[in-house]
Design a protein around this motif. Sequence first.
Motif, PDB file in Angstrom:
ATOM      1  N   PRO A 129      -1.354   1.282  -9.961  1.00  0.00           N
ATOM      2  CA  PRO A 129      -2.597   1.975 -10.299  1.00  0.00           C
ATOM      3  C   PRO A 129      -2.298   3.150 -11.218  1.00  0.00           C
ATOM      4  O   PRO A 129      -1.282   3.835 -11.080  1.00  0.00           O
ATOM      5  CB  PRO A 129      -3.115   2.454  -8.943  1.00  0.00           C
ATOM      6  CG  PRO A 129      -1.898   2.572  -8.091  1.00  0.00           C
ATOM      7  CD  PRO A 129      -0.941   1.530  -8.579  1.00  0.00           C
ATOM      8  N   VAL A 130      -3.205   3.386 -12.181  1.00  0.00           N
ATOM      9  CA  VAL A 130      -3.061   4.488 -13.126  1.00  0.00           C
ATOM     10  C   VAL A 130      -4.380   5.245 -13.167  1.00  0.00           C
ATOM     11  O   VAL A 130      -5.453   4.645 -13.159  1.00  0.00           O
ATOM     12  CB  VAL A 130      -2.720   3.963 -14.545  1.00  0.00           C
ATOM     13  CG1 VAL A 130      -2.642   5.096 -15.541  1.00  0.00           C
ATOM     14  CG2 VAL A 130      -1.424   3.179 -14.524  1.00  0.00           C
ATOM     15  N   SER A 131      -4.273   6.569 -13.211  1.00  0.00           N
ATOM     16  CA  SER A 131      -5.461   7.405 -13.339  1.00  0.00           C
ATOM     17  C   SER A 131      -5.161   8.482 -14.367  1.00  0.00           C
ATOM     18  O   SER A 131      -4.170   9.196 -14.253  1.00  0.00           O
ATOM     19  CB  SER A 131      -5.807   8.042 -11.995  1.00  0.00           C
ATOM     20  OG  SER A 131      -6.928   8.887 -12.145  1.00  0.00           O
ATOM     21  N   ASN A 132      -6.008   8.574 -15.395  1.00  0.00           N
ATOM     22  CA  ASN A 132      -5.762   9.588 -16.415  1.00  0.00           C
ATOM     23  C   ASN A 132      -6.829  10.676 -16.424  1.00  0.00           C
ATOM     24  O   ASN A 132      -6.945  11.433 -17.378  1.00  0.00           O
ATOM     25  CB  ASN A 132      -5.630   8.943 -17.801  1.00  0.00           C
ATOM     26  CG  ASN A 132      -6.910   8.323 -18.286  1.00  0.00           C
ATOM     27  OD1 ASN A 132      -7.969   8.481 -17.700  1.00  0.00           O
ATOM     28  ND2 ASN A 132      -6.816   7.589 -19.381  1.00  0.00           N
ATOM     29  N   GLY A 133      -7.618  10.760 -15.384  1.00  0.00           N
ATOM     30  CA  GLY A 133      -8.649  11.778 -15.288  1.00  0.00           C
ATOM     31  C   GLY A 133      -9.991  11.324 -15.834  1.00  0.00           C
ATOM     32  O   GLY A 133     -11.020  11.901 -15.520  1.00  0.00           O
ATOM     33  N   GLU A 151      -5.562  -0.642 -13.485  1.00  0.00           N
ATOM     34  CA  GLU A 151      -4.283  -1.233 -13.089  1.00  0.00           C
ATOM     35  C   GLU A 151      -3.453  -1.490 -14.340  1.00  0.00           C
ATOM     36  O   GLU A 151      -3.960  -2.035 -15.320  1.00  0.00           O
ATOM     37  CB  GLU A 151      -4.494  -2.565 -12.364  1.00  0.00           C
ATOM     38  CG  GLU A 151      -5.100  -2.451 -10.998  1.00  0.00           C
ATOM     39  CD  GLU A 151      -4.111  -1.982  -9.960  1.00  0.00           C
ATOM     40  OE1 GLU A 151      -2.945  -2.417  -9.982  1.00  0.00           O
ATOM     41  OE2 GLU A 151      -4.520  -1.172  -9.120  1.00  0.00           O
ATOM     42  N   GLU A 152      -2.200  -1.108 -14.296  1.00  0.00           N
ATOM     43  CA  GLU A 152      -1.273  -1.394 -15.394  1.00  0.00           C
ATOM     44  C   GLU A 152      -0.379  -2.548 -14.954  1.00  0.00           C
ATOM     45  O   GLU A 152       0.225  -2.491 -13.889  1.00  0.00           O
ATOM     46  CB  GLU A 152      -0.427  -0.162 -15.695  1.00  0.00           C
ATOM     47  CG  GLU A 152       0.534  -0.343 -16.839  1.00  0.00           C
ATOM     48  CD  GLU A 152       1.266   0.932 -17.146  1.00  0.00           C
ATOM     49  OE1 GLU A 152       2.473   1.003 -16.801  1.00  0.00           O
ATOM     50  OE2 GLU A 152       0.655   1.863 -17.686  1.00  0.00           O
ATOM     51  N   LYS A 156       0.840  -1.203   0.000  1.00  0.00           N
ATOM     52  CA  LYS A 156       0.000   0.000   0.000  1.00  0.00           C
ATOM     53  C   LYS A 156       0.870   1.246   0.000  1.00  0.00           C
ATOM     54  O   LYS A 156       0.563   2.233  -0.660  1.00  0.00           O
ATOM     55  CB  LYS A 156      -0.936  -0.010   1.200  1.00  0.00           C
ATOM     56  CG  LYS A 156      -2.025  -1.048   1.074  1.00  0.00           C
ATOM     57  CD  LYS A 156      -2.987  -0.974   2.228  1.00  0.00           C
ATOM     58  CE  LYS A 156      -4.055  -2.043   2.064  1.00  0.00           C
ATOM     59  NZ  LYS A 156      -5.060  -1.955   3.106  1.00  0.00           N
ATOM     60  N   GLN A 157       1.969   1.206   0.746  1.00  0.00           N
ATOM     61  CA  GLN A 157       2.874   2.350   0.813  1.00  0.00           C
ATOM     62  C   GLN A 157       3.522   2.603  -0.546  1.00  0.00           C
ATOM     63  O   GLN A 157       3.614   3.739  -0.992  1.00  0.00           O
ATOM     64  CB  GLN A 157       3.951   2.116   1.862  1.00  0.00           C
ATOM     65  CG  GLN A 157       4.926   3.266   1.990  1.00  0.00           C
ATOM     66  CD  GLN A 157       6.020   2.972   3.011  1.00  0.00           C
ATOM     67  OE1 GLN A 157       6.147   1.865   3.508  1.00  0.00           O
ATOM     68  NE2 GLN A 157       6.805   3.980   3.318  1.00  0.00           N
ATOM     69  N   GLY A 158       3.972   1.556  -1.211  1.00  0.00           N
ATOM     70  CA  GLY A 158       4.620   1.709  -2.511  1.00  0.00           C
ATOM     71  C   GLY A 158       3.647   1.788  -3.669  1.00  0.00           C
ATOM     72  O   GLY A 158       4.041   2.058  -4.795  1.00  0.00           O
ATOM     73  N   ARG A 159       2.375   1.521  -3.400  1.00  0.00           N
ATOM     74  CA  ARG A 159       1.313   1.563  -4.411  1.00  0.00           C
ATOM     75  C   ARG A 159       1.595   0.617  -5.575  1.00  0.00           C
ATOM     76  O   ARG A 159       1.485   0.986  -6.738  1.00  0.00           O
ATOM     77  CB  ARG A 159       1.080   2.987  -4.897  1.00  0.00           C
ATOM     78  CG  ARG A 159       0.637   3.921  -3.789  1.00  0.00           C
ATOM     79  CD  ARG A 159       0.215   5.240  -4.297  1.00  0.00           C
ATOM     80  NE  ARG A 159      -0.922   5.018  -5.212  1.00  0.00           N
ATOM     81  CZ  ARG A 159      -1.321   5.905  -6.107  1.00  0.00           C
ATOM     82  NH1 ARG A 159      -0.710   7.042  -6.224  1.00  0.00           N
ATOM     83  NH2 ARG A 159      -2.346   5.641  -6.897  1.00  0.00           N
ATOM     84  N   TYR A 160       1.947  -0.613  -5.252  1.00  0.00           N
ATOM     85  CA  TYR A 160       2.153  -1.623  -6.284  1.00  0.00           C
ATOM     86  C   TYR A 160       1.795  -2.997  -5.730  1.00  0.00           C
ATOM     87  O   TYR A 160       1.675  -3.181  -4.529  1.00  0.00           O
ATOM     88  CB  TYR A 160       3.599  -1.637  -6.791  1.00  0.00           C
ATOM     89  CG  TYR A 160       4.619  -2.061  -5.762  1.00  0.00           C
ATOM     90  CD1 TYR A 160       4.904  -3.404  -5.542  1.00  0.00           C
ATOM     91  CD2 TYR A 160       5.299  -1.127  -4.995  1.00  0.00           C
ATOM     92  CE1 TYR A 160       5.836  -3.802  -4.592  1.00  0.00           C
ATOM     93  CE2 TYR A 160       6.231  -1.510  -4.050  1.00  0.00           C
ATOM     94  CZ  TYR A 160       6.495  -2.843  -3.859  1.00  0.00           C
ATOM     95  OH  TYR A 160       7.413  -3.232  -2.915  1.00  0.00           O
ATOM     96  N   SER A 161       1.596  -3.932  -6.631  1.00  0.00           N
ATOM     97  CA  SER A 161       1.460  -5.330  -6.246  1.00  0.00           C
ATOM     98  C   SER A 161       2.299  -6.168  -7.195  1.00  0.00           C
ATOM     99  O   SER A 161       2.586  -5.763  -8.316  1.00  0.00           O
ATOM    100  CB  SER A 161      -0.003  -5.781  -6.258  1.00  0.00           C
ATOM    101  OG  SER A 161      -0.547  -5.651  -7.543  1.00  0.00           O
ATOM    102  N   VAL A 162       2.704  -7.317  -6.701  1.00  0.00           N
ATOM    103  CA  VAL A 162       3.544  -8.239  -7.455  1.00  0.00           C
ATOM    104  C   VAL A 162       2.867  -9.592  -7.403  1.00  0.00           C
ATOM    105  O   VAL A 162       2.280  -9.958  -6.393  1.00  0.00           O
ATOM    106  CB  VAL A 162       4.955  -8.320  -6.830  1.00  0.00           C
ATOM    107  CG1 VAL A 162       5.827  -9.311  -7.577  1.00  0.00           C
ATOM    108  CG2 VAL A 162       5.609  -6.954  -6.800  1.00  0.00           C
ATOM    109  N   GLY A 163       2.931 -10.325  -8.499  1.00  0.00           N
ATOM    110  CA  GLY A 163       2.295 -11.627  -8.486  1.00  0.00           C
ATOM    111  C   GLY A 163       2.625 -12.461  -9.700  1.00  0.00           C
ATOM    112  O   GLY A 163       3.597 -12.207 -10.409  1.00  0.00           O
ATOM    113  N   ILE A 164       1.757 -13.460  -9.934  1.00  0.00           N
ATOM    114  CA  ILE A 164       1.954 -14.408 -11.024  1.00  0.00           C
ATOM    115  C   ILE A 164       0.679 -14.461 -11.851  1.00  0.00           C
ATOM    116  O   ILE A 164      -0.421 -14.573 -11.301  1.00  0.00           O
ATOM    117  CB  ILE A 164       2.278 -15.811 -10.470  1.00  0.00           C
ATOM    118  CG1 ILE A 164       3.554 -15.761  -9.627  1.00  0.00           C
ATOM    119  CG2 ILE A 164       2.399 -16.826 -11.601  1.00  0.00           C
ATOM    120  CD1 ILE A 164       3.842 -17.040  -8.871  1.00  0.00           C
TER     121      ILE A 164
END
Length: 67
Positions: free
Chosen positions: A30-34, A39-40, A10-18
Amino acid sequence: MKFTDTIVSKQGRYSVGIEEESGRHYVSIPVSNGIVDYEEYNKIGRDSYDLFRSNRLFPFQSALIRS
């Protein structure tokens, strides 16, 4: 495609997985373009995935550079 997060920062605002079907490792941000929020997902190598697993504070940028 079925993405399964194994680490969430949550602090780094990312997730890692398979990604289950291919077995490939990823990092998502997370990505927000307005207009829309989404999620990218970016492919990372096994070495980078292992670094995230061994040290959750490993810098996001360094993992992408090493993959």
